[in-house]
Design a protein around this motif. Sequence first.
Motif, mmCIF file in Angstrom:
data_model
loop_
_atom_site.group_PDB
_atom_site.id
_atom_site.type_symbol
_atom_site.label_atom_id
_atom_site.label_comp_id
_atom_site.label_asym_id
_atom_site.label_seq_id
_atom_site.Cartn_x
_atom_site.Cartn_y
_atom_site.Cartn_z
ATOM 1 N N ALA A 1 49.629 74.875 64.221
ATOM 2 C CA ALA A 1 48.893 73.788 64.867
ATOM 3 C C ALA A 1 47.880 74.345 65.862
ATOM 4 N N GLY A 2 48.291 75.362 66.619
ATOM 5 C CA GLY A 2 47.363 75.962 67.574
ATOM 6 C C GLY A 2 46.152 76.571 66.899
ATOM 7 N N ALA A 3 46.379 77.295 65.794
ATOM 8 C CA ALA A 3 45.256 77.887 65.061
ATOM 9 C C ALA A 3 44.352 76.806 64.510
ATOM 10 N N GLY A 4 44.942 75.717 64.009
ATOM 11 C CA GLY A 4 44.140 74.635 63.452
ATOM 12 C C GLY A 4 43.285 73.951 64.491
ATOM 13 N N PHE A 5 43.877 73.589 65.634
ATOM 14 C CA PHE A 5 43.108 72.913 66.676
ATOM 15 C C PHE A 5 42.040 73.832 67.275
ATOM 16 N N ALA A 6 42.357 75.108 67.390
ATOM 17 C CA ALA A 6 41.385 76.044 67.966
ATOM 18 C C ALA A 6 40.167 76.200 67.068
ATOM 19 N N VAL A 7 40.401 76.501 65.785
ATOM 20 C CA VAL A 7 39.265 76.735 64.892
ATOM 21 C C VAL A 7 38.514 75.441 64.593
ATOM 22 N N ALA A 8 39.204 74.296 64.666
ATOM 23 C CA ALA A 8 38.533 73.023 64.436
ATOM 24 C C ALA A 8 37.416 72.793 65.446
ATOM 25 N N SER A 9 37.570 73.355 66.641
ATOM 26 C CA SER A 9 36.568 73.155 67.687
ATOM 27 C C SER A 9 35.189 73.654 67.277
ATOM 28 N N ILE A 10 35.154 74.623 66.375
ATOM 29 C CA ILE A 10 33.874 75.175 65.930
ATOM 30 C C ILE A 10 33.116 74.171 65.071
ATOM 31 N N GLY B 1 54.724 87.869 55.471
ATOM 32 C CA GLY B 1 53.686 87.299 54.620
ATOM 33 C C GLY B 1 53.706 85.784 54.631
ATOM 34 N N ALA B 2 54.896 85.197 54.501
ATOM 35 C CA ALA B 2 55.003 83.740 54.504
ATOM 36 C C ALA B 2 54.618 83.155 55.858
ATOM 37 N N THR B 3 54.993 83.859 56.934
ATOM 38 C CA THR B 3 54.669 83.363 58.271
ATOM 39 C C THR B 3 53.162 83.359 58.509
ATOM 40 N N VAL B 4 52.521 84.471 58.170
ATOM 41 C CA VAL B 4 51.068 84.541 58.335
ATOM 42 C C VAL B 4 50.388 83.511 57.425
ATOM 43 N N GLY B 5 50.898 83.340 56.215
ATOM 44 C CA GLY B 5 50.324 82.345 55.317
ATOM 45 C C GLY B 5 50.431 80.943 55.873
ATOM 46 N N SER B 6 51.530 80.623 56.521
ATOM 47 C CA SER B 6 51.698 79.299 57.111
ATOM 48 C C SER B 6 50.723 79.075 58.267
ATOM 49 N N VAL B 7 50.556 80.093 59.104
ATOM 50 C CA VAL B 7 49.598 79.964 60.206
ATOM 51 C C VAL B 7 48.175 79.850 59.656
ATOM 52 N N MET B 8 47.882 80.599 58.600
ATOM 53 C CA MET B 8 46.562 80.498 57.977
ATOM 54 C C MET B 8 46.342 79.123 57.358
ATOM 55 N N THR B 9 47.393 78.494 56.850
ATOM 56 C CA THR B 9 47.257 77.139 56.332
ATOM 57 C C THR B 9 46.836 76.190 57.455
ATOM 58 N N GLY B 10 47.465 76.329 58.620
ATOM 59 C CA GLY B 10 47.047 75.519 59.762
ATOM 60 C C GLY B 10 45.600 75.762 60.130
ATOM 61 N N LEU B 11 45.184 77.026 60.096
ATOM 62 C CA LEU B 11 43.803 77.367 60.419
ATOM 63 C C LEU B 11 42.833 76.737 59.415
ATOM 64 N N LEU B 12 43.137 76.859 58.135
ATOM 65 C CA LEU B 12 42.249 76.310 57.108
ATOM 66 C C LEU B 12 42.208 74.785 57.150
ATOM 67 N N MET B 13 43.345 74.162 57.412
ATOM 68 C CA MET B 13 43.355 72.707 57.542
ATOM 69 C C MET B 13 42.520 72.267 58.738
ATOM 70 N N GLY B 14 42.537 73.060 59.808
ATOM 71 C CA GLY B 14 41.690 72.749 60.950
ATOM 72 C C GLY B 14 40.219 72.817 60.592
ATOM 73 N N ILE B 15 39.839 73.837 59.816
ATOM 74 C CA ILE B 15 38.445 73.966 59.388
ATOM 75 C C ILE B 15 38.007 72.761 58.581
ATOM 76 N N LEU B 16 38.837 72.332 57.634
ATOM 77 C CA LEU B 16 38.436 71.292 56.693
ATOM 78 C C LEU B 16 38.593 69.886 57.268
ATOM 79 N N LEU B 17 39.712 69.615 57.920
ATOM 80 C CA LEU B 17 39.959 68.255 58.386
ATOM 81 C C LEU B 17 39.276 67.948 59.710
ATOM 82 N N SER B 18 38.804 68.974 60.415
ATOM 83 C CA SER B 18 38.082 68.728 61.666
ATOM 84 C C SER B 18 36.879 67.828 61.427
#
Length: 275
Positions: free
Chosen positions: A29-38, A144-161
Amino acid sequence: MSAVPAPAPLSPLPTSSHTPAPPVVLMAAGAGFAVASIYYAQPLLAALGGDLGAGAGGVGLVPTLTQFGYAAGLLLLAPLGDRSDRRTLIAVKAALLTLALLAAGLAPGLPALLAASLVIGLAATLAQDLVPAAAALAAPERRGATVGSVMTGLLMGILLSRVASGLLAAQFGWRSVFFAAALAVAAIGVALWRGLPHIAPTTRLAYGALLASMVALWRRHGALRRAAYAQALLSVGFSAFWSTLALALQARHGLGAAAAGAFGLAGAAGALAAP
């Protein structure tokens, strides 16, 4: 011309033998909200131009400076995570990002918005501190799964922002987008400060030596250079499309921020495949 000696490789500092399980959902969630700001501003460009009395060239600098700030932050700020406690670094960036988003929402004119946009980009590199933090905290068999999950949050932030930005602006105006984003980042920043453990630095190298180590890696690894070139070109194309979409939809079809933001739904499904 003599060869420049490569700096010594980063040597990890002693760490505790027990590493707590990372709060994966919180970090995603943190990665998603942070990158969404861009990306919040991109569907709003037509509305920004009308409200601030700026032309397409002027408002086009908003996403440009945000992306420039993000690139500068990746180069100049991301290496600090190797020699600092990432928990503290994440909290500082979250506070800075909150203030920059508030400044954007309160901007009286285009110059103030441009300055805030640059700082938003710099501080949004918080997302790129959470990804290595997740890798550092995860057990080796779950990394790998942990990083992938955080990356999913990041990518969702990019797209849904863009979707959230367009819908919110259509109902309450473009300034409400930045105020809501500031509130979200402030909340997630406090949660991360409370939920993350301290993460020990992995090197005692000075800041200048850290930057020099990136140059050495660039020179040594051809695969790294090719990947960087490919990702840079993808990023340019991605940003060029989104930075002009809202203006084109407004000028050619009379569609507003909500329609521009809805295009983000097209890529949201792909982000779910990241893990």
